[in-house]
Design an enzyme around this catalytic site. Structure first.
Site, PDB file in Angstrom:
ATOM      1  N   ARG A  26       0.837  -1.212   0.000  1.00 21.45           N
ATOM      2  CA  ARG A  26       0.000   0.000   0.000  1.00 21.45           C
ATOM      3  C   ARG A  26       0.867   1.254   0.000  1.00 21.45           C
ATOM      4  O   ARG A  26       0.510   2.270  -0.596  1.00 21.45           O
ATOM      5  CB  ARG A  26      -0.934   0.011   1.214  1.00 21.45           C
ATOM      6  CG  ARG A  26      -1.982  -1.096   1.240  1.00 21.45           C
ATOM      7  CD  ARG A  26      -2.829  -1.206   0.000  1.00 21.45           C
ATOM      8  NE  ARG A  26      -3.804  -2.279   0.093  1.00 21.45           N
ATOM      9  CZ  ARG A  26      -3.547  -3.568  -0.179  1.00 21.45           C
ATOM     10  NH1 ARG A  26      -2.350  -3.977  -0.530  1.00 21.45           N
ATOM     11  NH2 ARG A  26      -4.516  -4.457  -0.086  1.00 21.45           N
TER      12      ARG A  26
ATOM     13  N   GLU B 112       2.116   1.623  -3.400  1.00 25.25           N
ATOM     14  CA  GLU B 112       1.006   2.124  -4.216  1.00 25.25           C
ATOM     15  C   GLU B 112       0.848   3.638  -4.056  1.00 25.25           C
ATOM     16  O   GLU B 112       0.579   4.353  -5.029  1.00 25.25           O
ATOM     17  CB  GLU B 112      -0.277   1.401  -3.789  1.00 25.25           C
ATOM     18  CG  GLU B 112      -1.509   1.779  -4.586  1.00 25.25           C
ATOM     19  CD  GLU B 112      -2.697   0.921  -4.182  1.00 25.25           C
ATOM     20  OE1 GLU B 112      -2.579  -0.320  -4.199  1.00 25.25           O
ATOM     21  OE2 GLU B 112      -3.747   1.488  -3.801  1.00 25.25           O
TER      22      GLU B 112
ATOM     23  N   SER C  17      14.480  15.307   1.845  1.00 17.68           N
ATOM     24  CA  SER C  17      15.529  14.373   2.247  1.00 17.68           C
ATOM     25  C   SER C  17      14.958  13.114   2.902  1.00 17.68           C
ATOM     26  O   SER C  17      14.007  13.174   3.681  1.00 17.68           O
ATOM     27  CB  SER C  17      16.489  15.052   3.228  1.00 17.68           C
ATOM     28  OG  SER C  17      17.507  14.145   3.604  1.00 17.68           O
TER      29      SER C  17
END
Lengths: 147, 147, 147, 147, 147, 147, 147, 147, 147, 147
Positions: F88, F91, F114
């Site tokens: 997830r 994704e 960063s």
């Protein structure tokens, strides 16, 4: 222009005019397997063969020349094919690959079955439990040479 | 323990004792193609077949049980095989893939040639220009259903 | 021209004219699953079905012919799908893959669940805790044959 | 020690002792699908469930603790599965992926079918033309939220 | 025409007319994160939202319809992103992936953090040692269900 | 011996002794996120931190030295993670990647957020519709320099 | 239109008009390394820089705007570069990667050498045994923070 | 036994005994870059160098022989490195790859910068805004020959 | 316009006008191997060579300029070539790769055989058992330098 | 036990005892290229050859049997080799691949250069500008057959 353009033109003419590969092969005078592969951009035609194929699919003079050039071979868009019919053949190589290797080596020793000096013949095999696809492959055995 | 361990043990026994696949197949009573695939971890044996194979390769009771479990199939270490003999088969699928697809569809319509209801037979084909490997593949045609 | 061009034209007509897949399926007289797959370039239509689909989406005679040609199947642009809805299905195969394999083999023995002699039915399942997608898959079991 | 070691031990015990997943599920008191996935290292068991599974497969106290740890999920060795039974499911996602997406969106709008709030049920479907595998999937629809 | 064409048109209009995502979000009345994702082809707009976006970017009626269609999601051209800003996020998932997994499971048990019932908020965080990007992610926890 | 061996030993000790990451972090005196990452082989500990962690997990003197060596980072076995919880997050990067890029650039100009001068904080967010995972990420903005 | 279109136009103008990167850099007033990267679509120009570059390469007003937009970075068509000159740099990373890591960590501790706060300078180094390419890289060391 | 075994033994001895690469290089009498690469299994040592390295790390006679064999080079486990420090170097090649190519060709014509007749020197560069890593690379230019 | 466009134009002119590479090489005054590689977009021509090649293939002034620009090299569409003729060369590298490495190192020590200071010569080798392709490769040995 | 185990044992014996491939080839009575490939697990030895090789490297009776079994060929761990010496050969195939194809087809027509009926000979070529590696490859031309 490239061989791919000619292949696409052949496929379009085939679909729109309802041409069968068997009928093309008959006019070319070779097997339907070799003839189809040639029309799909995998084999090289002679000038005579290109003329016959050009007449069938309505190709112009330049396109006929491309049919006589050795193509960059490989007809699939991905290393593992997504189309189910073609995948089943990849699956055969994957599942039976080591079996094929063992049995050819048991019979012939170290070497390969040629994919160049090679022929293929596909036929319908009538069967009351459902017709079958019967394919005969014949490839020259090439032994590894020592030197 | 896993099926792979049994496959490795079979291969080691075969090499060290000089057992041929043809002789195994004869004792199992099935084709050399199916029998070899089974010994290489691609097919499932019955208890009777496992007993025969176990006797040939010196497998113990536990190992014989693994032969009767449906294996995770796929016999090659990479998606594109590196071994030249097996690669030639991959090359056939790559070069002739769209041809195979076109010709089966031309004869049968949409569907596939089964890799499950399937058989393979390999033979030496004597030829004065060099012997050939002749392979007959037979797979049931399975049409796509509408619903 | 290719089947992909026809698929894109169908999708554009669908979006611009607000056509639903359910309404297309009703006119074709088959399930919404098969009909949608066919419109998306994965199944082969008969001449009659192509005429109905052609009328709905405004396809010309040549485009209707492409609908009757067996397509090169595979509807996803990458081996692992990036779209979240489709990925969840890939995830099911990845997480439950060995479970599916174990349970089908436990019930049926060695073989596969056909993806060809196959049907799929999707329905809304009302649920007070949030409606659910209910999908029924039905595939013929095909046992491995010995030979 | 890791969860994979426990999974391998479970599989070995299953094969050598002939334990069926259905019998394990019955003792655990959950579906055979969830129970099998858990035994194959994809789901997390409670202490009580781990005790039952541990008794069945002969696991020691440490191994039972691993069953209660959330595993790193994913049960397949390659992104595209090589095993024919599991591949057919991948093929369904590949061929029907865009169809599944279209139909769920047509019924529910933008969102996904959950693979977490999810259940699966597999049954034999008797059929005179050959028995079928019937699978019912049920996943909660989760709509994309705006914010 | 496809959603990608509309996305490219939006990007071109944005660059040439100097439109900011913040101003678009203000007019749409939703967060800048959701609005930007929608304009970049990852979310689905309502007719009213599409009208507002269409006015801002000069889209015609057909293009506004495409904004209302659920898109095929996934905004990156490669599985591992090459752009340094996006790569740093991929790096976070790669370096901290197992940490994220451990800590969510420690707090919530087995399940996932939803990427659907989800929101994201990015803000500048003033800092004398150099301003920081502060991102708040909020996703519903979805527990695995037993069945 | 390698850092991986130490990580595996830590994980095994954690599972068998029921140690929580929160308790480890409390003893180390740093956030649970950094501490967990360090224990999972992604961060470098000082001698004092290694002593604390070594006492908790029962590590010997050599293993404590490995904790003080900068590890080869990257905690996932595949480029695209198969575990649903971690996927997830992948994704999110895939779907929102271009959005994240656009909004950071709109606020800060060209540069990156960063992943080194970075912190992460995960908390349970109580919600009557289902508790949520709330994650705050904070990374220093680093502008591209001209030269 | 996209940044790629502008990059291609710049390259075409460079080839056809024989423009050198050194001369472009001199007019822009920055190093040849940064200037070339910017013209090749990897860095972001200010309006003034874009005007100079636009005059040199004959870009219109819209194209100059694209130069001021942060690009999606990454200049290579494949993950492993095929071009021999660029491959040698990839080879350096591959062969010396762990060496670079060890030595930076030995001198600085855990952290990275920035690729953002970074500069590069390439010069011809005369050498009687064959001139050499001398490249000086300078990147700020960024230590991992604890939190 | 293989070179990898020797490399692992060297790394273990280095960690457990707190040996620095700089001190090894000083004893070997070559740069710290070349010496570290050699110890990490990327370069070939002479018998004298192997004796020095063997004494430092406690290698036996057989292990010292392996240090004198040309190794199979390549020090990274994946084509795109996951470790952040090494990734930044890959990112430089990816972002600046075409720039490097353009500038070397502009100065030298067609050819490459050698990665074999090559040296690297890393130093700390003190800087009030934060110390920097300064790396000087020097590779012989090798022009393509016509023939 | 790009070098690829020029390469395609050269190939089209070659096919349509029946030009042989040998005749091009003779006019250019270099080997057929180097000349063909240059025409296929892999080498850089001088103004004089470009004029000769331009006359043969009917290239205009702009196209002739592209021939003088160092190209992005790499002539194959996939990392593992699908074309059978080119694959056989890849197979040689795959099967004999470690052999080539061992023998060059045995004779020359650590280093490489240059692919830049390199020449290739292909000839037909008459043989009563079937003509052979004879290829002579000559590459300067480049030893690794210590520093 | 497998062929790989034998190959590793041969390599270890070679390193520890300082055996040269040239001396092995002399005893076997074949070329150093074929002999080395066979010892590295790529070719199949006869019983006599295996006895000679076994004596040289101290192999037992079982290991000698493995040398007589046709191996699974492919000597490289990755599809694109990371070792610089072997990579240069891959680079030749990549840069010159289409050139090789064009020139063989121009001379011989459609077909391949065999990698089975093949020999390779490597020699030092003295050269005042630096010695060269000279390699002669000879492979039978195999024309595609029509059928």
């Amino acid at each position: 222009m490239s061989r791919n353009d000619v292949t696409e033109k052949i496929m379009t003419a085939k679909v729109l005019n309802g041409i069968s590969w068997a009928s093309v092969a008959e006019k070319v005078g070779l097997s339907k397997e070799w003839t189809t592969a040639a029309c799909l951009g995998q084999m090289t035609l002679t000038a005579e063969q290109a003329a016959i194929v050009g007449d069938i699919f309505g190709l112009d003079a330049d396109e006929r020349k491309w049919l006589q050039v050795v193509p960059y071979k490989g007809s699939l868009p991905t290393a593992v094919p997504t189309d189910p019919l073609i995948y089943r053949w990849y699956e055969l190589v994957n599942v039976y690959g080591t079996t094929i290797k063992e049995l050819i080596h048991e019979e012939f020793g170290d070497g390969i079955m040629s994919a160049i000096d090679f022929s293929m013949d596909m036929q319908r095999q009538n069967d009351p439990k459902g017709d079958r696809v019967r394919v005969v492959l014949s490839g020259k055995f090439l032994p590894y040479k020592t030197y």
